[in-house]
Design a protein around this motif. Structure first.
Motif, PDB file in Angstrom:
ATOM      1  N   PRO A   1       0.014   5.043  -2.281  1.00  0.00           N
ATOM      2  CA  PRO A   1      -1.041   5.332  -1.319  1.00  0.00           C
ATOM      3  C   PRO A   1      -2.068   6.211  -1.987  1.00  0.00           C
ATOM      4  O   PRO A   1      -2.042   6.954  -2.858  1.00  0.00           O
TER       5      PRO A   1
ATOM      6  N   ARG B   1       0.960  -1.303  -0.032  1.00  0.00           N
ATOM      7  CA  ARG B   1      -0.047  -0.067   0.132  1.00  0.00           C
ATOM      8  C   ARG B   1       1.030   1.091  -0.011  1.00  0.00           C
ATOM      9  O   ARG B   1       0.517   2.352  -0.642  1.00  0.00           O
ATOM     10  N   SER B   2       1.967   1.111   0.769  1.00  0.00           N
ATOM     11  CA  SER B   2       2.869   2.369   0.847  1.00  0.00           C
ATOM     12  C   SER B   2       3.398   2.767  -0.671  1.00  0.00           C
ATOM     13  O   SER B   2       3.838   3.884  -0.714  1.00  0.00           O
TER      14      SER B   2
END
Length: 248
Positions: free
Chosen positions: A246, A242-243
């Motif tokens: 974002p 996810r990072s």
């Protein structure tokens, strides 16, 4: 339904187990022949087969093997399979880590379009943007709030709908990600790749993908994972994915 599954690794093996448990007539195969998959087939209530045996007469075929192995599959394997039978591609391209460099993919060809050319027929892209642990452990009944989603791309609407029903049957909300030419939106390191999103968030993530960006992030990914240590948890992996992208 008669389902042939080629490859019994983390994704193919989990799908074989789930679909056999659901009552489908599952035949499993790998490159080593029927004897090599016999113990697994007996364990899950499936039938061991060679590649031809897994494909022949199937209502659905799932190919869950690395790209170099797909490249070695003969188009003859599929010559007698009706065009209406969906062939699902679950593969992902990881050059320098698991896969050798493939010139066409490095030049930007969409992975599953390349797979279609190797097999001599169109495929449906599915089950490539979900982690093996999520597929095995996090499925939920239809209608469950927060149910995780799986993207499905393809050019044959009837075939795509059948695969989407299978996605739901094994515990996930299917999200139509468009034609096969748009399946780059669910390739490694895109916003919707292996992030454990529900259907609305998956839709947002697929729409947020920018063509050409994912391969740059993919090539940095292993260095980022090294910071997680030797035994990252599932939540660690999801957070790392996810990072990379974002969502707003």
């Amino acid at each position: 339904m008669k389902i042939g599954i080629i490859g019994i690794g983390n994704i193919g093996g989990t799908l074989a187990r789930k679909l056999a448990s659901a009552g489908h007539e599952v035949r499993v195969a790998n490159s080593k022949g029927a004897d090599a998959v016999q113990p697994f087939a007996e364990e899950i209530g499936a039938t061991a087969a060679d590649t031809n045996g897994a494909i022949a007469g199937a209502d659905l075929v799932i190919i869950s093997i690395p790209l170099p192995a797909i490249e070695k599959l003969s188009k003859d394997h599929f010559s007698d399979l009706p065009a209406s039978v969906p062939v699902v591609d679950t593969s992902n391209y990881y050059p320098g880590l698991r896969d050798p460099q493939i010139t066409d993919l490095d030049a930007g060809e969409v992975e599953s379009v390349w797979v279609s050319k190797q097999l001599g027929r169109s495929v449906i892209k599915a089950f490539n943007n979900i982690l093996a642990h999520s597929l095995a452990e996090l499925g939920q009944p239809e209608g469950t709030p927060g149910r995780l989603a799986v993207a499905v791309a393809g050019d044959n609407d009837a075939a795509k709908q059948l695969v989407m029903r299978i996605v739901s049957e094994v515990g996930f909300d299917p999200v139509d990600s468009g034609p096969l030419s748009e399946s780059w939106r669910q390739q490694p390191s895109t916003p919707g790749y292996c992030c454990d999103y529900d259907a609305p968030t998956m839709r947002k993530a697929l729409d947020a993908a920018v063509k050409g960006e994912a391969s740059k992030k993919r090539d940095q990914l292993m260095g980022k994972f090294a910071t997680l240590g030797a035994n990252p948890t599932h939540d660690d992996v999801v957070a790392m994915n996810r990072s990379l992208n974002p969502l707003q």
